[in-house]
Design a protein around this motif. Structure first.
Motif, PDB file in Angstrom:
ATOM      1  N   HIS A 338       0.822  -1.209   0.000  1.00  0.00           N
ATOM      2  CA  HIS A 338       0.000   0.000   0.000  1.00  0.00           C
ATOM      3  C   HIS A 338       0.864   1.271   0.000  1.00  0.00           C
ATOM      4  CE1 HIS A 338      -2.792  -3.093   1.561  1.00  0.00           C
ATOM      5  NE2 HIS A 338      -3.710  -2.383   0.902  1.00  0.00           N
ATOM      6  N   SER A 340       2.315   4.763  -1.170  1.00  0.00           N
ATOM      7  CA  SER A 340       2.026   6.026  -1.850  1.00  0.00           C
ATOM      8  C   SER A 340       3.196   6.956  -1.567  1.00  0.00           C
ATOM      9  CB  SER A 340       0.723   6.649  -1.355  1.00  0.00           C
ATOM     10  OG  SER A 340      -0.386   5.836  -1.704  1.00  0.00           O
ATOM     11  N   LEU A 352       3.249   8.386  -6.713  1.00  0.00           N
ATOM     12  CA  LEU A 352       2.852   6.981  -6.686  1.00  0.00           C
ATOM     13  C   LEU A 352       1.659   6.838  -5.757  1.00  0.00           C
ATOM     14  CD1 LEU A 352       6.348   5.243  -6.317  1.00  0.00           C
ATOM     15  CD2 LEU A 352       4.883   5.132  -8.336  1.00  0.00           C
ATOM     16  N   ALA A 353       0.712   5.992  -6.116  1.00  0.00           N
ATOM     17  CA  ALA A 353      -0.473   5.842  -5.272  1.00  0.00           C
ATOM     18  C   ALA A 353      -0.945   4.395  -5.283  1.00  0.00           C
ATOM     19  CB  ALA A 353      -1.592   6.765  -5.754  1.00  0.00           C
ATOM     20  N   GLY A 354      -1.138   3.842  -4.076  1.00  0.00           N
ATOM     21  CA  GLY A 354      -1.732   2.510  -3.915  1.00  0.00           C
ATOM     22  C   GLY A 354      -0.955   1.389  -4.581  1.00  0.00           C
ATOM     23  N   ILE A 355       0.358   1.378  -4.426  1.00  0.00           N
ATOM     24  CA  ILE A 355       1.186   0.335  -5.045  1.00  0.00           C
ATOM     25  C   ILE A 355       1.252  -0.884  -4.136  1.00  0.00           C
ATOM     26  CG2 ILE A 355       3.459  -0.257  -5.966  1.00  0.00           C
ATOM     27  CD1 ILE A 355       2.032   1.859  -7.599  1.00  0.00           C
ATOM     28  N   SER A 373       5.350   8.407 -15.816  1.00  0.00           N
ATOM     29  CA  SER A 373       4.510   7.393 -15.171  1.00  0.00           C
ATOM     30  C   SER A 373       5.084   6.927 -13.836  1.00  0.00           C
ATOM     31  CB  SER A 373       4.320   6.188 -16.107  1.00  0.00           C
ATOM     32  OG  SER A 373       5.579   5.606 -16.442  1.00  0.00           O
ATOM     33  N   MET A 543       3.237   0.829 -15.938  1.00  0.00           N
ATOM     34  CA  MET A 543       2.916   1.968 -15.080  1.00  0.00           C
ATOM     35  C   MET A 543       2.168   3.037 -15.875  1.00  0.00           C
ATOM     36  SD  MET A 543       4.286   1.222 -12.091  1.00  0.00           S
ATOM     37  CE  MET A 543       4.229   2.818 -11.290  1.00  0.00           C
ATOM     38  N   ARG A 547       0.449   4.627 -11.050  1.00  0.00           N
ATOM     39  CA  ARG A 547      -0.207   3.396 -10.598  1.00  0.00           C
ATOM     40  C   ARG A 547       0.193   2.234 -11.497  1.00  0.00           C
ATOM     41  NH1 ARG A 547      -4.526   4.298  -7.105  1.00  0.00           N
ATOM     42  NH2 ARG A 547      -5.074   6.510  -6.836  1.00  0.00           N
TER      43      ARG A 547
END
Length: 578
Positions: A338, A340, A352-355, A373, A543, A547
């Motif tokens: 999770h 970010s 980066l979000a929700g990896i 990206s 990517m 995301r």
């Protein structure tokens, strides 16, 4: 700020303390010379040479001793100031080595260069002036006024009346000039940034024929600095006329009232020699005030420089090793939980979000995606070049924040998109990966990276000198040398950030096969724009907008008919057209 700067004096404390001691002796002798001269003048009667020989000899000895103490003070002051500058630059450089990328971004590289050059020079000059001139000036002022009072208190009051006027004028000048100097240093940063960008991108500048534009941009930055300095110097130029006015006014008044006093008292209240001494002390007093103004100006300019230096030395890196951090990385497994990330807490947008991602040790991962990206941002979190904003990144089963930074980064080898080689031989550059590597190991990794072939064609082979930035080798050669350098580390994790973009597909394939055979237990992450560079990977990430848009093997992604399939088709069609 002052405490931070003075900590850098260290081994030059003795020279710093010797300087005021030598200056004190020099001032005492200089203040005794006019008094001795007065006795010499008063003792001249035209018939007896004894007083002249006596006081003349004393004056010669005092002058020579004063000269000796002056030379010693100058030498020790120079030693202390240059030593302080050396320590400041060294401490700043060492401090910057511990900075995280975020810290470098905060200060900017051009500003750091200005602080290590111009700012340190300003502090060096000010320190030399403080321990010498700033000690000499008040001592000379106090001793000269005292000696004048001893000779004739009424005449000494002339100097005491002029000093406040001169002091107020000089302080006023300094107060006006100080804000200008403060503004100048920010413009220095802008000018250095212009130079740095131009030199680093000189090939691009010439390719687009933008020399005139760059010259205009630099001229504007240089002109801003020039205008501010000119304005400051114009104000400082008032120093000299004000000083000379006060000196001549005091001399005129002393001569006028002194001559009248000698005539009216018949020499009983004031002698000719004493009048001469008063004039000498007057010059010393007012010259001391002028020197004091120079100290004010220099320290005013250096105060802003010292604050900028102190800011660097006092700054704590945003990334630090934990106390008793783990020093052994178990394996090359990676897990994003999770995650970010944003570059600044002030920036509302996440890079980066929700990896969520799990990479087994020894596997090969391919990463694709368009410009912006956040492919590179993702891999920078693995070696903790940045810290996550939310969630956690685990390597070898542990959160990267639990590792000793040096141990973690030694376990991760990164070949960056912008390859960097340093001035030195090929052999020296390769040994950045392992300083103890043998010549046989160097040749072996270069063969794996497909670099040995072109190295062998150089007359000096591995002793061929690389120019700064690797300007005398091609982009593909530079990439292969950087890959070889990374292989020498034998890392747990190897990251190739678009590092085969400048080589042909055949060489790219040979390098990937060599990596697979040479580092079977190493986790390999390959960022690439070419599908052929990642299609054999155990897992491929696509990517998009910070995301993970798609994830799977080459076959799985082809069947989904998504972004990966579009890229593959576009590259395949372009090859068919060729």
């Amino acid at each position: 700020m002052i405490r931070t700067i003075l900590k850098c004096v260290r081994q030059y404390k003795r020279a710093s303390l010797e300087t005021p001691a030598f200056v004190t002796m020099e001032v005492i002798l200089e203040c005794l010379i006019p008094l001795t001269m007065a006795r010499l003048i008063d003792g001249m009667n035209g018939t007896n040479m004894s007083p002249i020989l006596k006081y003349g000899s004393i004056l010669i000895v005092m002058a020579l001793c004063s000269l000796a103490f002056g030379a010693l003070s100058a030498r020790s002051a120079a030693t202390a100031a240059c030593g302080l500058a050396k320590n400041l630059r060294q401490d700043m450089f060492f401090k910057i080595q511990d900075f995280a990328f975020a810290d470098i971004d905060k200060f900017s590289s051009s500003s750091l260069v200005t602080r290590m050059t111009t700012d340190v020079t300003n502090v060096q000059n000010a320190y030399q002036m403080i321990i010498r001139v700033a000690v000499r000036t008040p001592l000379m002022l106090i001793f000269s006024v005292t000696m004048s009072m001893l000779i004739n208190p009424e005449m000494a009051c002339i100097f005491l009346a002029i000093i406040p006027f001169l002091g107020a004028a000089l302080i006023g000048i300094c107060l006006i000039v100080f804000p200008i100097f403060k503004r100048i240093f920010k413009k220095y940063d802008a000018m250095n940034n212009s130079v740095q960008e131009n030199v680093a991108g000189i090939r691009v500048v010439k390719s687009f024929v933008r020399e005139d534009f760059e010259m205009k941009k630099f001229s504007k930055a240089s002109g801003d600095v020039c205008r501010d300095f000119t304005g400051a110097e114009r104000i400082l130029a008032l120093n000299n006329p004000i000083m000379m006015f006060c000196i001549y006014l005091s001399m005129l008044l002393v001569s006028w009232f002194g001559a009248r006093l000698i005539i009216s008292s018949g020499g009983s209240s004031l002698s000719t020699g004493e009048l001469s001494s008063l004039i000498s002390y007057g010059v010393q007093i007012l010259t001391s005030m002028m020197m004091l103004s120079m100290v004010f100006v220099m320290t005013s300019m250096a105060a802003e420089s010292a604050a900028r230096i102190s800011e660097v030395l006092s700054h704590e890196s945003s990334l630090t090793s934990p106390e008793n951090g783990v020093t052994e990385v178990a394996d090359g497994s990676i897990e994003f939980d999770h995650v970010s990330f944003r570059y600044s807490s002030k920036n509302p947008k996440y890079a980066l979000a929700g990896i969520n991602l799990s990479i087994p040790s020894g596997s090969t991962i391919g990463i694709m995606g368009g410009t912006g990206s956040s492919k590179t941002t993702l891999i920078q979190l693995i070696s903790r070049l940045y810290d996550v904003s939310e969630g956690s990144v685990r390597v070898g089963g542990l959160d990267v924040r639990e590792y000793d930074l040096e141990s973690l980064r030694n376990a991760v080898a990164v070949v960056l998109q912008k390859n960097v080689l340093f001035a030195g031989t090929i052999r020296e550059n390769l040994r950045w990966g392992n300083k103890d590597a043998s010549d046989e190991e160097l040749v072996h990794v270069c063969r794996l990276a497909q670099a040995d072939e072109f190295i062998s064609q150089f007359p000096q082979k591995y002793d061929t000198r690389i120019e700064q930035g690797g300007t005398n080798v091609s982009g593909g050669q530079k990439q292969r040398l950087c890959i070889a350098r990374a292989l020498l580390k034998k890392p747990k994790i190897l990251i190739l950030d678009d590092s085969t973009s400048a080589v042909d597909t055949k060489t790219d394939s040979l390098i990937r096969q060599a990596l697979k055979d040479y580092l079977p237990d190493t986790t390999k992450i390959i960022i690439a724009q070419r599908v052929s560079s990642v299609q054999d990977a155990d897992q491929i990430l696509v990517m998009d907008g910070g995301r993970i848009a798609e994830q799977g093997t080459h076959q799985e992604l082809m069947e989904r008919n998504g972004i990966y399939r579009e890229v593959y088709d576009s590259q395949t069609k372009s090859k068919e057209v060729e």
